[in-house]
Design an enzyme around this catalytic site. Structure first.
Site, PDB file in Angstrom:
ATOM      1  N   ASP A   1      61.176 -36.797   2.842  1.00 10.57           N
ATOM      2  CA  ASP A   1      59.893 -36.907   2.160  1.00 10.57           C
ATOM      3  C   ASP A   1      59.931 -35.934   0.987  1.00 10.57           C
ATOM      4  OD1 ASP A   1      57.302 -37.198   1.300  1.00 10.57           O
ATOM      5  OD2 ASP A   1      56.393 -36.925   3.269  1.00 10.57           O
TER       6      ASP A   1
ATOM      7  N   TRP B   1      53.455 -32.677   8.029  1.00 15.83           N
ATOM      8  CA  TRP B   1      52.264 -33.350   7.503  1.00 15.83           C
ATOM      9  C   TRP B   1      51.720 -34.264   8.601  1.00 15.83           C
ATOM     10  CZ3 TRP B   1      52.469 -38.425   4.483  1.00 15.83           C
ATOM     11  CH2 TRP B   1      51.229 -38.712   3.893  1.00 15.83           C
TER      12      TRP B   1
ATOM     13  N   ALA C   1      57.700 -35.081  -1.780  1.00 15.57           N
ATOM     14  CA  ALA C   1      56.376 -35.203  -2.384  1.00 15.57           C
ATOM     15  C   ALA C   1      56.098 -34.146  -3.443  1.00 15.57           C
ATOM     16  CB  ALA C   1      55.297 -35.122  -1.298  1.00 15.57           C
TER      17      ALA C   1
END
Length: 394
Positions: A208, A127, A210
């Site tokens: 992460d 990302w 998400a």
């Protein structure tokens, strides 16, 4: 003073959102911005969220501040969702944040407080905001091999070789599931080797998370994270509620940290609370409270889990349909990887010129690195999309 400012580079995703809005074509397809859309092309408020919000409206007696770490009931609920019984709760701490992005920022700021000389190793690709936030907090940033563009899968040998060379005291950033932007995740055996390699290096892990629940299911998607916290003593986990609870604009998130001792966990909490104080004092509570209510109510949790499962099944169905349509349009299995990847995103592997043609000639909007938001598709768009990709990217 402000005349000394220089223009910042344009955010590619936001620029594409603006271009898409300005495009008058009725059959345009937006595969850029990372949000879930249903078959009607809308991003609905989940039924469990609406029910929790109504209950909150009826019950809430005050809008007074919670605490610098946010409502402890929220972080406990998130920790239970992510970690279950994989670790002693006394070794887990955390605070509420402004969405998943805020969780990444606070987690990296915590790492900076602990070791200003640390380098954060992120996958290639990752990302884009990962590198930007790492650099903004003043830490070093390097990449490790991750994606094999030829196969659409993991470059596992390159990944392991790069992880083995990381130094103790550095941070390895991992995508817990549903890798953004490629959709290529390690299988369980590969995760085991990744964990063993990082453990031997002495590096700290940051995860992460998400898209929990968007890959193969809530427990399946959390499995790698649970294995990591069982084997590595210090882990930072950034959790977002934007996608799996549909709370995009309410900015509900949390950063969880596991520690080797309960005393260390208390110290970590104090540092996280201070970081919140310096950034925004008290994290927003509405979305966090709605999330906590859903997770702690059996009926609401069941409704939410069913809705999330329906979203996941729809995304995976779209993947299979697109892979089949591309096979028919191209006469090859060149794009078969789309069907086996997981999460909202996949990487098309198109050149900038091909993406420009797709956008200008076909009204298909894909950001510059070729990342497609599969969750932005509808089944009716797939035949035209497949034909356009086959024509332009052949």
């Amino acid at each position: 003073m402000l005349e000394n400012l220089t223009a910042q580079p344009e955010d590619a995703i936001l620029a594409m959102m603006d271009a898409f809005r300005a495009d008058p074509r009725a059959d345009k397809i937006d595969l850029g911005v990372g949000i879930y859309r249903d078959a009607a092309g809308t991003t609905p408020v989940m039924a469990a969220v609406k029910q929790a919000e109504q209950a909150l409206l009826d019950q809430q007696a005050t809008k007074a501040y919670t605490s610098l770490g946010g409502d402890p009931a929220f972080t406990r609920a998130i920790a239970d969702l992510v970690l279950a019984d994989s670790i002693d709760p006394a070794l887990v701490t955390g605070v509420g944040t402004v969405g998943g992005t805020g969780a990444v920022r606070q987690g990296l700021d915590l790492a900076r407080l602990a070791n200003k000389g640390a380098t954060v190793h992120i996958p290639d690709p990752s990302w884009p905001n990962h590198r930007a936030i790492v650099q903004a907090v003043g830490l070093g940033c390097k990449t490790y091999r991750y994606f094999d563009a030829e196969t659409g899968g993991l470059d596992h040998d390159g990944l392991i070789a790069d992880l083995a060379a990381i130094s103790a005291g550095d941070i390895v950033l991992l995508h817990g599931c549903c890798h953004n932007p490629t959709g290529a995740d390690p299988d369980p055996a590969q995760w085991d080797q990744i964990i063993d390699t990082i453990k031997a290096s002495g590096a700290t892990v940051m995860i992460d998370l998400a898209y929990l629940g968007f890959g193969d299911g809530l427990d399946q998607d959390a499995q790698a994270t649970r294995k990591i916290v069982q084997q590595i003593p210090e882990v930072i986990i950034a959790v977002s509620c934007s996608k799996n609870f549909g709370l995009y604009r309410d900015r509900a998130g949390a950063v969880l940290v596991t520690a080797p001792t309960a005393e260390a966990a208390q110290t970590i909490y104090g540092n996280l609370a201070t970081l919140n104080r310096l950034a925004y004092s008290f994290p927003a509570d509405h979305g966090a409270k709605v999330t906590e209510m859903i997770l702690n109510d059996a009926t609401l949790r069941g409704t939410w889990a069913t809705e999330l499962s329906d979203m996941r099944v729809r995304i995976n169905t779209l993947r299979a349909e697109l892979a089949t349509a591309l096979r028919d349009a191209t006469g090859s299995d060149r794009f078969a990887f789309l069907g086996s990847q997981r999460g909202m995103f996949s990487r098309l592997g198109a050149t900038p010129e091909q993406l420009r043609i797709l956008r200008e000639d076909h009204g298909i909007y894909i950001i510059g690195d070729g990342r497609m938001n599969i969750a932005g598709l509808s089944s009716k768009d797939i035949p035209r999309l497949a034909q356009a990709i086959a024509t332009v990217c052949a």
